[in-house]
Design a protein around this motif. Structure first.
Motif, PDB file in Angstrom:
ATOM      1  N   ILE A 227      -3.582  67.050  35.627  1.00  0.00           N
ATOM      2  CA  ILE A 227      -2.349  66.988  36.555  1.00  0.00           C
ATOM      3  C   ILE A 227      -1.811  65.504  36.528  1.00  0.00           C
ATOM      4  N   VAL A 228      -0.779  65.041  35.972  1.00  0.00           N
ATOM      5  CA  VAL A 228      -0.515  63.663  35.784  1.00  0.00           C
ATOM      6  C   VAL A 228       0.817  63.499  36.534  1.00  0.00           C
ATOM      7  N   PHE A 229       1.683  62.259  36.589  1.00  0.00           N
ATOM      8  CA  PHE A 229       3.135  61.922  36.974  1.00  0.00           C
ATOM      9  C   PHE A 229       3.858  61.757  35.885  1.00  0.00           C
ATOM     10  N   THR A 230       5.121  62.222  36.037  1.00  0.00           N
ATOM     11  CA  THR A 230       5.958  61.947  34.802  1.00  0.00           C
ATOM     12  C   THR A 230       6.324  60.527  34.592  1.00  0.00           C
ATOM     13  N   THR A 231       6.076  59.683  35.390  1.00  0.00           N
ATOM     14  CA  THR A 231       6.270  58.097  35.082  1.00  0.00           C
ATOM     15  C   THR A 231       5.020  57.420  34.400  1.00  0.00           C
ATOM     16  N   ASP A 232       4.089  57.971  34.241  1.00  0.00           N
ATOM     17  CA  ASP A 232       2.736  57.358  33.534  1.00  0.00           C
ATOM     18  C   ASP A 232       2.895  57.015  32.295  1.00  0.00           C
ATOM     19  N   PRO A 233       2.921  55.782  31.891  1.00  0.00           N
ATOM     20  CA  PRO A 233       2.827  55.431  30.651  1.00  0.00           C
ATOM     21  C   PRO A 233       1.871  55.834  29.615  1.00  0.00           C
ATOM     22  N   GLN A 234       0.690  56.285  30.182  1.00  0.00           N
ATOM     23  CA  GLN A 234      -0.206  56.721  29.275  1.00  0.00           C
ATOM     24  C   GLN A 234       0.196  58.170  28.529  1.00  0.00           C
ATOM     25  N   ILE A 235       1.248  58.863  29.074  1.00  0.00           N
ATOM     26  CA  ILE A 235       1.714  59.930  28.403  1.00  0.00           C
ATOM     27  C   ILE A 235       2.065  59.729  27.074  1.00  0.00           C
ATOM     28  N   ARG A 236       2.850  58.836  26.662  1.00  0.00           N
ATOM     29  CA  ARG A 236       3.243  58.301  25.397  1.00  0.00           C
ATOM     30  C   ARG A 236       2.195  57.713  24.338  1.00  0.00           C
ATOM     31  N   ARG A 237       1.550  56.840  24.995  1.00  0.00           N
ATOM     32  CA  ARG A 237       0.645  56.257  24.248  1.00  0.00           C
ATOM     33  C   ARG A 237      -0.476  57.286  23.770  1.00  0.00           C
ATOM     34  N   GLY A 238      -0.785  58.168  24.635  1.00  0.00           N
ATOM     35  CA  GLY A 238      -1.991  59.249  24.367  1.00  0.00           C
ATOM     36  C   GLY A 238      -1.571  60.446  23.710  1.00  0.00           C
ATOM     37  N   HIS A 239      -0.100  60.339  23.431  1.00  0.00           N
ATOM     38  CA  HIS A 239       0.508  61.421  22.558  1.00  0.00           C
ATOM     39  C   HIS A 239       0.160  62.897  23.455  1.00  0.00           C
ATOM     40  N   GLU A 240       0.188  62.758  24.922  1.00  0.00           N
ATOM     41  CA  GLU A 240      -0.035  63.946  25.588  1.00  0.00           C
ATOM     42  C   GLU A 240       1.226  65.023  25.668  1.00  0.00           C
ATOM     43  N   VAL A 241       1.041  66.272  25.898  1.00  0.00           N
ATOM     44  CA  VAL A 241       1.987  67.105  25.790  1.00  0.00           C
ATOM     45  C   VAL A 241       2.453  67.612  27.374  1.00  0.00           C
ATOM     46  N   LEU A 242       3.472  67.513  27.731  1.00  0.00           N
ATOM     47  CA  LEU A 242       3.564  67.933  29.217  1.00  0.00           C
ATOM     48  C   LEU A 242       4.224  69.323  28.996  1.00  0.00           C
ATOM     49  N   LEU A 243       3.650  70.322  29.811  1.00  0.00           N
ATOM     50  CA  LEU A 243       4.016  71.985  29.833  1.00  0.00           C
ATOM     51  C   LEU A 243       5.211  72.179  30.508  1.00  0.00           C
ATOM     52  N   ARG A 244       6.255  73.024  30.083  1.00  0.00           N
ATOM     53  CA  ARG A 244       7.363  72.999  30.891  1.00  0.00           C
ATOM     54  C   ARG A 244       7.007  73.830  32.269  1.00  0.00           C
ATOM     55  N   ASP A 245       7.635  73.532  33.266  1.00  0.00           N
ATOM     56  CA  ASP A 245       7.485  74.133  34.567  1.00  0.00           C
ATOM     57  C   ASP A 245       8.421  75.282  34.449  1.00  0.00           C
ATOM     58  N   ASP A 246       8.258  76.299  33.859  1.00  0.00           N
ATOM     59  CA  ASP A 246       9.284  77.495  33.738  1.00  0.00           C
ATOM     60  C   ASP A 246       9.305  78.062  34.948  1.00  0.00           C
ATOM     61  N   ARG A 247       8.617  78.325  35.894  1.00  0.00           N
ATOM     62  CA  ARG A 247       8.697  78.762  37.085  1.00  0.00           C
ATOM     63  C   ARG A 247       9.266  77.907  38.469  1.00  0.00           C
ATOM     64  N   GLY A 248       9.809  76.657  37.912  1.00  0.00           N
ATOM     65  CA  GLY A 248       9.991  75.930  38.980  1.00  0.00           C
ATOM     66  C   GLY A 248       9.381  75.556  40.156  1.00  0.00           C
ATOM     67  N   MET A 249       7.849  75.173  39.873  1.00  0.00           N
ATOM     68  CA  MET A 249       7.003  75.094  40.953  1.00  0.00           C
ATOM     69  C   MET A 249       7.230  73.706  41.274  1.00  0.00           C
ATOM     70  N   PHE A 250       7.230  72.770  40.669  1.00  0.00           N
ATOM     71  CA  PHE A 250       7.128  71.212  40.924  1.00  0.00           C
ATOM     72  C   PHE A 250       8.559  71.007  41.567  1.00  0.00           C
ATOM     73  N   PRO A 251       8.664  70.403  42.848  1.00  0.00           N
ATOM     74  CA  PRO A 251       9.872  69.901  43.427  1.00  0.00           C
ATOM     75  C   PRO A 251      10.100  68.626  43.129  1.00  0.00           C
ATOM     76  N   PRO A 252      11.346  68.186  43.642  1.00  0.00           N
ATOM     77  CA  PRO A 252      11.616  66.691  43.493  1.00  0.00           C
ATOM     78  C   PRO A 252      10.869  65.870  44.046  1.00  0.00           C
ATOM     79  N   TYR A 253      10.607  64.794  43.259  1.00  0.00           N
ATOM     80  CA  TYR A 253       9.765  63.649  43.978  1.00  0.00           C
ATOM     81  C   TYR A 253      10.343  62.144  43.770  1.00  0.00           C
TER      82      TYR A 253
END
Length: 318
Positions: A227-253
């Motif tokens: 579980i990570v944060f969308t503004t984490d810079p490591q996402i791009r550097r580590g070539h990580e994949v964010l899975l789509r929240d297809d049931r809308g579980m995560f609210p606005p932060y």
């Protein structure tokens, strides 16, 4: 240094002359902000700004502190208060006068709202959190443009191996996988608890980890899912994949600076005016870049905040 990511390229393009020099970080993009005005009368008010215990919070705490100093207030910082519960306790006890909190976190963790019941409109979620904070004698100032949502991350190899694109795709394989998340993740409706209740996921194992190591455990193979944060810079550097929240579980932060009501009244209108100016520059792109300067360039949050205010024109001096 320019990191070579799309976000850094965008920021470099904003102020070309300042980017690309050896040893210098890419500039943060300016939105044509108005400079914060100093009022000597504000020196009569001392403010203590706190934060929770991870990079983005430390950066936000220092950015707000620097901005308020520029407006003439005397400001102390008390960063690394702990998780959201520790930070709220410090605020209510008067140990700090304010700290940045996320609207979705507040609604789920403090006010008992189920994650799936939180409005997915940023402003509606903020207004609901603002009303709930007001009932506790607290003032939630206008939110930032950026939203820093929890997200479910896997490596590219894991996504390819199990054909993962959306969180729902984990149903087939969750029983084989180890999930890492913050210590409080187990009990939060916008974390492990929500993944179990909303998506019906049951992982082989859940392992609590310090928020600063959530990408490290993914990259070294200890975690299959993190579980990570969308503004984490490591996402791009580590070539990580964010899975789509297809049931809308995560609210606005979206982040909002929450303060005790007497503090807001004592500080006067310059407090809210200053925070609005600072927030105008806290876009998703800028926030990810600021996090990168601390996490990847190993700079102090205070120096990054100081630089940010000058590069965006919020404070004079170049």
């Amino acid at each position: 240094m320019c990191h070579g990511w799309p976000i850094a390229a965008l920021l470099c393009a904003t102020l070309v002359a300042a980017c690309g020099s050896a040893g210098e970080p890419p500039p943060v993009g300016s939105l044509g902000s108005t400079t914060i005005q100093r009022d000597a009368a504000n020196a009569k008010t001392t403010l203590t700004i706190g934060s929770k215990n991870f990079t983005e919070q430390r950066v936000l705490g220092e950015v707000y502190a620097e901005g308020l100093r520029a407006a003439g207030y005397k400001v102390r910082t008390m960063l690394d208060l702990g998780n959201q519960n520790a930070a709220l306790r410090a605020l209510e006890a008067g140990r700090v006068d304010g700290y940045p909190e996320y609207t979705g976190t507040a609604l789920v963790a403090f006010f008992g709202v189920r994650a799936e019941a939180i409005p997915h409109d940023d402003q509606a979620a903020y207004q609901q959190a603002r009303r709930d904070f007001a009932a506790k004698g607290l003032v939630a100032l206008a939110p930032t443009p950026f939203t820093d949502s929890n997200e479910v991350a896997v490596t590219e190899a894991t996504a390819k191996r199990y054909r993962l694109e959306a969180i729902s795709d984990l149903v087939r394989v969750a029983g084989k996988l180890t999930l890492y998340g913050s210590p409080e993740c187990r009990r939060r409706a916008d974390c492990l608890l929500g993944l179990e209740q909303v998506y019906g996921l049951h992982f082989k194992r859940f392992v609590p980890v310090d928020v600063g190591k959530r990408h490290q455990v993914l990259q070294d193979g200890r975690a299959d899912v993190s579980i990570v944060f969308t503004t984490d810079p490591q996402i791009r550097r580590g070539h990580e994949v964010l899975l789509r929240d297809d049931r809308g579980m995560f609210p606005p932060y979206n982040s909002t600076l929450v303060l005790r009501r007497p503090v807001v009244q004592r500080a006067g209108p310059d407090l809210e005016r200053t925070i609005r100016l600072v927030n105008s520059q806290l876009t998703a792109a800028n926030m990810q870049e600021l996090n990168a300067r601390v996490d990847l360039d190993q700079r102090s949050a205070r120096s990054v905040a100081h630089e940010f205010l000058r590069q965006t024109g919020l404070v004079g001096g170049g």
